[in-house]
Every structure is written in C-alpha cells, then in structure tokens.
Design a protein around this motif. Sequence first.
Motif, PDB file in Angstrom:
ATOM      1  N   PRO A 186      41.407  37.886  47.669  1.00  0.00           N
ATOM      2  CA  PRO A 186      42.135  37.322  48.820  1.00  0.00           C
ATOM      3  C   PRO A 186      43.430  38.093  49.069  1.00  0.00           C
ATOM      4  O   PRO A 186      44.103  38.516  48.120  1.00  0.00           O
ATOM      5  CB  PRO A 186      42.448  35.883  48.374  1.00  0.00           C
ATOM      6  CG  PRO A 186      41.493  35.594  47.258  1.00  0.00           C
ATOM      7  CD  PRO A 186      41.228  36.900  46.592  1.00  0.00           C
ATOM      8  N   ALA A 187      43.785  38.290  50.331  1.00  0.00           N
ATOM      9  CA  ALA A 187      45.022  39.014  50.667  1.00  0.00           C
ATOM     10  C   ALA A 187      46.237  38.341  50.031  1.00  0.00           C
ATOM     11  O   ALA A 187      47.208  39.002  49.664  1.00  0.00           O
ATOM     12  CB  ALA A 187      45.185  39.082  52.186  1.00  0.00           C
ATOM     13  N   SER A 188      46.158  37.012  49.868  1.00  0.00           N
ATOM     14  CA  SER A 188      47.294  36.269  49.288  1.00  0.00           C
ATOM     15  C   SER A 188      47.521  36.614  47.820  1.00  0.00           C
ATOM     16  O   SER A 188      48.571  36.295  47.265  1.00  0.00           O
ATOM     17  CB  SER A 188      47.061  34.762  49.425  1.00  0.00           C
ATOM     18  OG  SER A 188      45.869  34.380  48.750  1.00  0.00           O
ATOM     19  N   GLN A 201      48.447  46.000  54.702  1.00  0.00           N
ATOM     20  CA  GLN A 201      47.653  46.745  55.661  1.00  0.00           C
ATOM     21  C   GLN A 201      46.760  47.750  54.939  1.00  0.00           C
ATOM     22  O   GLN A 201      47.006  48.096  53.792  1.00  0.00           O
ATOM     23  CB  GLN A 201      48.582  47.473  56.641  1.00  0.00           C
ATOM     24  CG  GLN A 201      49.543  46.579  57.401  1.00  0.00           C
ATOM     25  CD  GLN A 201      48.829  45.565  58.270  1.00  0.00           C
ATOM     26  OE1 GLN A 201      47.858  45.890  58.952  1.00  0.00           O
ATOM     27  NE2 GLN A 201      49.278  44.318  58.226  1.00  0.00           N
ATOM     28  N   VAL A 202      45.726  48.236  55.648  1.00  0.00           N
ATOM     29  CA  VAL A 202      44.856  49.254  55.081  1.00  0.00           C
ATOM     30  C   VAL A 202      45.688  50.476  54.685  1.00  0.00           C
ATOM     31  O   VAL A 202      46.535  50.931  55.454  1.00  0.00           O
ATOM     32  CB  VAL A 202      43.777  49.675  56.110  1.00  0.00           C
ATOM     33  CG1 VAL A 202      42.976  50.861  55.580  1.00  0.00           C
ATOM     34  CG2 VAL A 202      42.852  48.501  56.407  1.00  0.00           C
ATOM     35  N   GLY A 203      45.467  50.951  53.467  1.00  0.00           N
ATOM     36  CA  GLY A 203      46.207  52.111  52.982  1.00  0.00           C
ATOM     37  C   GLY A 203      47.429  51.770  52.150  1.00  0.00           C
ATOM     38  O   GLY A 203      47.991  52.646  51.493  1.00  0.00           O
ATOM     39  N   ASP A 204      47.860  50.502  52.168  1.00  0.00           N
ATOM     40  CA  ASP A 204      49.010  50.101  51.346  1.00  0.00           C
ATOM     41  C   ASP A 204      48.644  50.132  49.865  1.00  0.00           C
ATOM     42  O   ASP A 204      47.512  49.815  49.482  1.00  0.00           O
ATOM     43  CB  ASP A 204      49.456  48.669  51.699  1.00  0.00           C
ATOM     44  CG  ASP A 204      50.205  48.601  53.018  1.00  0.00           C
ATOM     45  OD1 ASP A 204      50.553  49.672  53.548  1.00  0.00           O
ATOM     46  OD2 ASP A 204      50.441  47.477  53.495  1.00  0.00           O
ATOM     47  N   LYS A 205      49.602  50.516  49.045  1.00  0.00           N
ATOM     48  CA  LYS A 205      49.427  50.432  47.590  1.00  0.00           C
ATOM     49  C   LYS A 205      49.819  49.026  47.149  1.00  0.00           C
ATOM     50  O   LYS A 205      50.931  48.574  47.434  1.00  0.00           O
ATOM     51  CB  LYS A 205      50.302  51.469  46.886  1.00  0.00           C
ATOM     52  CG  LYS A 205      49.928  52.909  47.188  1.00  0.00           C
ATOM     53  CD  LYS A 205      50.866  53.870  46.447  1.00  0.00           C
ATOM     54  CE  LYS A 205      50.477  55.321  46.696  1.00  0.00           C
ATOM     55  NZ  LYS A 205      51.376  56.250  45.971  1.00  0.00           N
TER      56      LYS A 205
END
Length: 271
Positions: free
Chosen positions: A22-24, A1-5
């Motif tokens: 890519p998120a993956s 999510q936005v803000g995750d390290k």
Amino acid sequence: QVGDKVMVLAGSGLWQEVVNVPASHTFPMPEGMSFEEAAALLVNYITAYMVLFDFGNLRPNQSVLIHMAAGGVGTAAIQLCKTVENVTIFGTASASKHEFLKESGVAHPIDYRTMDYAEEIRKISPKGVDIVLDPLGGSDTSKAFHLLKPMGKLITYGVANLLTGQKKNLMAMAKTWWNQFSINALQLLHQNKAVCGYHLGYMNDEVELVRSVVDKLVNLYNQGKIKPKIDSVWPFDQVAEAMRQMQEKKNIGKVILVPEAPKEESKKAEN
C-alpha cells in the motif's frame, strides 16, 4: 510518485525482487541515504523509538537496559538513547561485541553468556534501572521486572528465547512458555511499576501514528544523530549464509538481503 526512492514497511513478502505494498506503507528516503540503510531503518528504529519514548518516556539522567544490544533494534536503541542527555546504558551481548558497544555509547556492556546480568547491574546500580527493553521473553521478563526501580517500565517486544538454533527445540520452547512472566493488576499497583507490550506487526492500521514516528526518525537521520549499522549485505542466493550469520549471533547491526551480489565499490564504501 513513480521513480521516487522509498523505504517500505511490510510484515512479510519482501524477500523478492518485485513487491506490491500500500502507498501508505511507503516513505520517501532522505537525501544521501543508501538503499541498504533504508532497508535497515524502519522496523528497527520505529520499534526502538516507540518502545523508548512512547512507552518508556525516556528522560535525562535515567538508566536503560538493552538486551541483544549489538543487534538491529539494539543498535537503534543505543543511538536513540544518545539523543537524550546523560542516559546510562547497560547492554547485554557476547564479549566479542563489547568494544563496539563501548564505542557506541554503552556505559556497561555485560556478557550474558558468562555473567548474571541482573547481579552485574545491581553491583553498579543497587536500585536497578528505569527502563528495560525485553526482546527475550520467558524467565528473562521476570528478571527484567525485578530489575526496575520504582516507577520503572518494562517493555516486552519479542520472545527470542524461543529460538535456540537452526532446528526447533520443543523442550526449550515449552520451558520458555512455562517460564513466561505473569502479573496481575493488584501486584502492579503495589510495585509502582509498568509492564508494556509492543509489536509493530499489529500496527498496520495506525498509519498516522507510524508516519509521525518516521518523520521524527528522518529528522534525526538528517541531523546525523542516527545512522543504521549494517553488519553485512548478502545476495538472495546466499540467504542461508545470511540466516546463519544471525543464528550464530555473529552480526553487529543489520543483515541485509539484496537481489544481486553487491558491487565491490559499495562494499568498500560501507567499510
């Protein structure tokens, strides 16, 4: 999510302040991990883990030769070897790095600049070793193969011998290419040995496989069994000096680039 390290895996394009991946190819950072450690973890530890365990099938009471043992993959491989009972580690590195290697768990550090590492290993273990990690290529791959015990495994994952300094040396590159190890299936059959090739850069589509390895590494990190070794941290505007640190083989562990110069407090915390 936005803000995750997150830790990021990408083949290129990370030497800049903003990147798009890519998120993956992102993985949540474990609690308490620094950004420098996160930058040092994925490429080196995924490589070392898959080479040692997926290809190498490392088991208790075996022996391993780790070339460039004080580098990024080398230090990761040493730590991972220590998670298996009674593994004997041979490690090549310049003499100035031997004390660090001994403290890290290398039973037999060997100065490749002044000694024939194959001869030194034979003196200690006449039959050779069970696993050789080969990032060198050229004639060293052939030496590695002949150092294997029966049922031994050679995993080649680089051609560092092509890099001889700051400028391209075409003769050295040609020599490395000419001396590159070659063997056919029938010869392998007679030798009872295995040769494997590994390149993380060509695993882009193996998302589930890589993620399963990262899960295991995060678990080992949380248990305190692995911890990335940071040699030094450099701001982007000192990238030339950072590269020189590696080219001159001064580094022990990872050389890290950050957008801005690290604060004094974080430097002290590292030390």
